[in-house]
Design a protein around this motif. Sequence first.
Motif, PDB file in Angstrom:
ATOM      1  N   ALA A  59       0.820  -1.207   0.000  1.00 52.53           N
ATOM      2  CA  ALA A  59       0.000   0.000   0.000  1.00 52.53           C
ATOM      3  C   ALA A  59       0.859   1.264   0.000  1.00 52.53           C
ATOM      4  CB  ALA A  59      -0.941  -0.008   1.200  1.00 52.53           C
ATOM      5  N   PHE A  60       1.904   1.285   0.844  1.00 51.08           N
ATOM      6  CA  PHE A  60       2.757   2.471   0.925  1.00 51.08           C
ATOM      7  C   PHE A  60       3.541   2.669  -0.372  1.00 51.08           C
ATOM      8  CE2 PHE A  60       2.304   2.378   5.618  1.00 51.08           C
ATOM      9  CZ  PHE A  60       2.114   3.720   5.832  1.00 51.08           C
ATOM     10  N   ALA A  61       3.962   1.553  -0.994  1.00 47.89           N
ATOM     11  CA  ALA A  61       4.826   1.651  -2.175  1.00 47.89           C
ATOM     12  C   ALA A  61       4.133   2.349  -3.342  1.00 47.89           C
ATOM     13  CB  ALA A  61       5.285   0.259  -2.599  1.00 47.89           C
ATOM     14  N   VAL A  62       2.819   2.278  -3.354  1.00 37.97           N
ATOM     15  CA  VAL A  62       2.069   2.902  -4.443  1.00 37.97           C
ATOM     16  C   VAL A  62       1.999   4.426  -4.231  1.00 37.97           C
ATOM     17  CG1 VAL A  62      -0.288   3.019  -5.386  1.00 37.97           C
ATOM     18  CG2 VAL A  62       0.795   0.828  -5.017  1.00 37.97           C
ATOM     19  N   THR A  63       2.341   4.883  -3.014  1.00 36.00           N
ATOM     20  CA  THR A  63       2.192   6.282  -2.592  1.00 36.00           C
ATOM     21  C   THR A  63       0.825   6.862  -2.990  1.00 36.00           C
ATOM     22  OG1 THR A  63       3.369   7.023  -4.554  1.00 36.00           O
ATOM     23  CG2 THR A  63       4.635   6.873  -2.518  1.00 36.00           C
ATOM     24  N   PRO A  64      -0.221   6.271  -2.398  1.00 38.98           N
ATOM     25  CA  PRO A  64      -1.574   6.723  -2.726  1.00 38.98           C
ATOM     26  C   PRO A  64      -1.894   8.039  -2.023  1.00 38.98           C
ATOM     27  CG  PRO A  64      -1.674   5.081  -1.024  1.00 38.98           C
ATOM     28  CD  PRO A  64      -0.226   5.220  -1.366  1.00 38.98           C
ATOM     29  N   LYS A  65      -2.952   8.687  -2.477  1.00 39.14           N
ATOM     30  CA  LYS A  65      -3.380   9.912  -1.791  1.00 39.14           C
ATOM     31  C   LYS A  65      -3.928   9.572  -0.413  1.00 39.14           C
ATOM     32  CE  LYS A  65      -4.558  12.540  -5.929  1.00 39.14           C
ATOM     33  NZ  LYS A  65      -5.656  12.887  -6.836  1.00 39.14           N
ATOM     34  N   VAL A  66      -4.652   8.464  -0.349  1.00 38.20           N
ATOM     35  CA  VAL A  66      -5.233   8.047   0.928  1.00 38.20           C
ATOM     36  C   VAL A  66      -4.942   6.563   1.149  1.00 38.20           C
ATOM     37  CG1 VAL A  66      -7.321   7.853   2.306  1.00 38.20           C
ATOM     38  CG2 VAL A  66      -7.131   9.661   0.625  1.00 38.20           C
ATOM     39  N   LEU A  67      -4.575   6.236   2.375  1.00 42.71           N
ATOM     40  CA  LEU A  67      -4.455   4.829   2.743  1.00 42.71           C
ATOM     41  C   LEU A  67      -5.726   4.444   3.480  1.00 42.71           C
ATOM     42  CD1 LEU A  67      -0.930   4.170   4.242  1.00 42.71           C
ATOM     43  CD2 LEU A  67      -2.011   2.964   2.370  1.00 42.71           C
ATOM     44  N   LEU A  68      -6.317   3.322   3.093  1.00 40.76           N
ATOM     45  CA  LEU A  68      -7.519   2.853   3.774  1.00 40.76           C
ATOM     46  C   LEU A  68      -7.167   1.564   4.504  1.00 40.76           C
ATOM     47  CD1 LEU A  68      -9.927   3.415   0.763  1.00 40.76           C
ATOM     48  CD2 LEU A  68      -9.639   4.900   2.731  1.00 40.76           C
ATOM     49  N   LEU A  69      -7.237   1.604   5.812  1.00 36.69           N
ATOM     50  CA  LEU A  69      -6.870   0.425   6.599  1.00 36.69           C
ATOM     51  C   LEU A  69      -8.142  -0.213   7.162  1.00 36.69           C
ATOM     52  CD1 LEU A  69      -3.850   1.871   8.666  1.00 36.69           C
ATOM     53  CD2 LEU A  69      -3.891   1.073   6.311  1.00 36.69           C
ATOM     54  N   ASP A  70      -8.413  -1.434   6.705  1.00 37.14           N
ATOM     55  CA  ASP A  70      -9.650  -2.114   7.103  1.00 37.14           C
ATOM     56  C   ASP A  70      -9.326  -3.140   8.187  1.00 37.14           C
ATOM     57  OD1 ASP A  70     -12.084  -3.262   7.326  1.00 37.14           O
ATOM     58  OD2 ASP A  70     -12.213  -3.989   5.263  1.00 37.14           O
ATOM     59  N   GLU A  71      -9.424  -2.728   9.446  1.00 36.86           N
ATOM     60  CA  GLU A  71      -9.048  -3.582  10.583  1.00 36.86           C
ATOM     61  C   GLU A  71      -7.766  -4.351  10.274  1.00 36.86           C
ATOM     62  OE1 GLU A  71     -12.123  -5.711  12.499  1.00 36.86           O
ATOM     63  OE2 GLU A  71     -13.688  -4.370  11.808  1.00 36.86           O
ATOM     64  N   PRO A  72      -6.693  -3.629  10.009  1.00 37.17           N
ATOM     65  CA  PRO A  72      -5.510  -4.291   9.430  1.00 37.17           C
ATOM     66  C   PRO A  72      -4.828  -5.268  10.374  1.00 37.17           C
ATOM     67  CG  PRO A  72      -5.010  -2.024  10.010  1.00 37.17           C
ATOM     68  CD  PRO A  72      -6.480  -2.188  10.200  1.00 37.17           C
TER      69      PRO A  72
ATOM     70  N   TRP B  57       4.230   6.096   9.168  1.00 40.25           N
ATOM     71  CA  TRP B  57       3.318   7.221   8.913  1.00 40.25           C
ATOM     72  C   TRP B  57       4.007   8.542   9.254  1.00 40.25           C
ATOM     73  CZ3 TRP B  57       1.000  11.001  11.970  1.00 40.25           C
ATOM     74  CH2 TRP B  57      -0.014  11.729  11.330  1.00 40.25           C
ATOM     75  N   THR B  58       4.804   8.534  10.343  1.00 43.37           N
ATOM     76  CA  THR B  58       5.519   9.749  10.724  1.00 43.37           C
ATOM     77  C   THR B  58       6.464  10.181   9.606  1.00 43.37           C
ATOM     78  OG1 THR B  58       5.475   8.851  12.953  1.00 43.37           O
ATOM     79  CG2 THR B  58       6.820  10.791  12.603  1.00 43.37           C
ATOM     80  N   ALA B  59       7.065   9.194   8.954  1.00 43.32           N
ATOM     81  CA  ALA B  59       7.989   9.517   7.876  1.00 43.32           C
ATOM     82  C   ALA B  59       7.258   9.970   6.621  1.00 43.32           C
ATOM     83  CB  ALA B  59       8.867   8.299   7.574  1.00 43.32           C
ATOM     84  N   MET B  60       6.154   9.332   6.313  1.00 44.07           N
ATOM     85  CA  MET B  60       5.512   9.584   5.022  1.00 44.07           C
ATOM     86  C   MET B  60       4.377  10.603   5.108  1.00 44.07           C
ATOM     87  SD  MET B  60       7.106   6.891   3.467  1.00 44.07           S
ATOM     88  CE  MET B  60       6.193   6.456   2.028  1.00 44.07           C
ATOM     89  N   ARG B  61       3.754  10.719   6.269  1.00 37.14           N
ATOM     90  CA  ARG B  61       2.634  11.652   6.462  1.00 37.14           C
ATOM     91  C   ARG B  61       1.521  11.437   5.441  1.00 37.14           C
ATOM     92  NH1 ARG B  61       1.957  14.253  11.363  1.00 37.14           N
ATOM     93  NH2 ARG B  61       3.936  13.822  12.362  1.00 37.14           N
ATOM     94  N   ASN B  62       1.172  10.171   5.245  1.00 41.15           N
ATOM     95  CA  ASN B  62       0.044   9.885   4.364  1.00 41.15           C
ATOM     96  C   ASN B  62      -1.257  10.289   5.031  1.00 41.15           C
ATOM     97  OD1 ASN B  62       2.225   7.821   3.856  1.00 41.15           O
ATOM     98  ND2 ASN B  62       0.902   7.493   2.100  1.00 41.15           N
ATOM     99  N   THR B  63      -2.255  10.540   4.216  1.00 40.28           N
ATOM    100  CA  THR B  63      -3.598  10.686   4.743  1.00 40.28           C
ATOM    101  C   THR B  63      -4.140   9.279   4.953  1.00 40.28           C
ATOM    102  OG1 THR B  63      -3.790  12.594   3.330  1.00 40.28           O
ATOM    103  CG2 THR B  63      -5.819  11.780   4.346  1.00 40.28           C
ATOM    104  N   VAL B  64      -4.658   8.998   6.140  1.00 43.87           N
ATOM    105  CA  VAL B  64      -5.085   7.633   6.423  1.00 43.87           C
ATOM    106  C   VAL B  64      -6.509   7.632   6.967  1.00 43.87           C
ATOM    107  CG1 VAL B  64      -4.593   5.505   7.675  1.00 43.87           C
ATOM    108  CG2 VAL B  64      -2.719   6.988   7.007  1.00 43.87           C
ATOM    109  N   PHE B  65      -7.303   6.693   6.467  1.00 41.75           N
ATOM    110  CA  PHE B  65      -8.619   6.427   7.024  1.00 41.75           C
ATOM    111  C   PHE B  65      -8.608   4.969   7.472  1.00 41.75           C
ATOM    112  CE2 PHE B  65     -12.935   4.801   6.656  1.00 41.75           C
ATOM    113  CZ  PHE B  65     -13.657   5.765   7.334  1.00 41.75           C
TER     114      PHE B  65
END
Lengths: 300, 300
Positions: B158-171, B191-199
Amino acid sequence: MAEPTPGIQSPGGRHALVISLFLFGIFLLAWHLATLRPAFNPKGLSDEQLTTMEFNGDIIRTEEGSYIYDPKKARGLPGPWAVARKSVEEFGEAFQKKGTNDHGIAYLIRYTVLRFAAGFLSASLVAACLGVLIGLSATLYRALNPFIQVLKPISPLAWMPLLLYSVQDPTMTAILVVFMASLWPTVANTAFGVSALRRDYLQVARLLQLTWSRRLVKVVLPAAAPAIVAGLRISFGSALVAVVPAEMLLGELGVGYLTWIEWNNLDIAGVIFAILVVGGVGVLMDLGFTRLARFVTYAE
Amino acid sequence: MAFLSVEQVAKYFPLSEAASAAGRQATFCVFRDVDVRIAKGEFVTVIGHSGCGKSTLLNIIAGFEEASSGGVILDGKEVTEPGLDRMVVFQSFALMPWLSAFDNVRLAVRAARPAWSKAEVAQHTQRYIDMMGLNGAERKKPVFLSGGMRQRVGLARAFAVTPKVLLLDEPFAQIDALTRGVIQEELVRMWTAMRNTVFMVTHDVDEAILLSDRIALMTNGPEARLAECIEVDIPRPRSREAMIDTPQYARLRNYILHFLMQGAHHLPERNGLGAMNGGGPLGVASPGRPLPRRRSAAVP
């Protein structure tokens, strides 16, 4: 991986091997005893009868003046020794061609394997493509299912007269019979495998926005591979069963036809030898297939 | 303007034909009036009991399911189908079992970066494999990896794709408790390093507090609503060890657990939805102030 695979290496495997060999020994012994013939007993037969029998070649007179059965003339079921002698003889001339219908066993195996391979491989290709198409579309699945249900139970040999009439070539007909025998299991299994794909995989494919062709190659086919291989395996067995009678009925040279030639020769040892060869060829081809299958299956 | 905004989303499922024929309500409402606004680089979690529809909400944002009303807007564009700008980390990992860990990640990188050369794709893949601590395991198939390692592959993908939003479904739901903590901290680091938007959706309170900037509390279905949205005022960088001693942690944890244990009922308008919607796009009911007493009698 660390777990020992059941085989000859593990103790369980060694025990199984011992039991197998033991059972085989018992079988050979029983076979030998059951086919043992008592020595010829001339008691109660007149000289005239004995002369007739000798004239017919059933018995021969020894140098001592007594009669014994002619060992060259077969009677009843042959014993294991007779079959072993026949096998040695056949393998000795494996690479000889003595006449149009009398090719060495190596040639016969080659003909059968090639015929089998042509029918099975072409059928597998067609069946896999058809199965994927059917599996991908629920509509197509429902539309084609009645046809498949009707065609599937038809014995591949039932097609033979029609095929022979339409292609007018026994060589091609034999291949097509094998083709028909190996078609349906693969079609059905592939369609099932493709349609029952786990939702996860398709969701990932959708997330990654894979093109249709890439999704097919990278996700659908690998995911359905175990089901396709299972289908191929059933097809394989059914094709192996069909190739023998196809050869017999069409008079195409091969190991299947060998049984029929030997029957025509009234050489029962030859018939048993041919049956064993058919079994042996089946085992060898199945081993090769298992090797192949290992490449495409995965553990979940 | 919010980077990702979920606006007035509702989800209805059709009920059986028998129910609608009997003149009863023909649809079943999973949730309605769901509003979430997420700023760029923010980590927002929805917490709720199983069956409240939080995964359905995530699937709507991912584009796997369609909202019955309302919609999702990401970076000014409405979400209509799944895409590489919203990578999902699945509860079931959703790794391709026939691909190695490395190839699972590479498949996604290749899809996201079609212009890159093979070497660039491999290099990028390796970087994320290293980042998730998958060195030495990258050639292994998922079946030979533990649950924790598998989800690392899922996160790397998921991170490698560098998406606009990461969606974590009870990961981390399917990972044993000890490993879960380690991977959660790794996710914090990542997340601290990449600062992705996460839901993220979860039912694990500690997980939500450790990871999130804000936590939205979802009431029980049917007709679930987002009751309120609370801010996690524990300073970052967080670690579980340092976090559990802070007074904020205890207060947040108590507050959320009370909410969940009291049956996650709908709140009266002024505390719940009203506060959320009235308090601007990032409506906050701050538990820093004395918490409002909630009465279960307030169920509408």
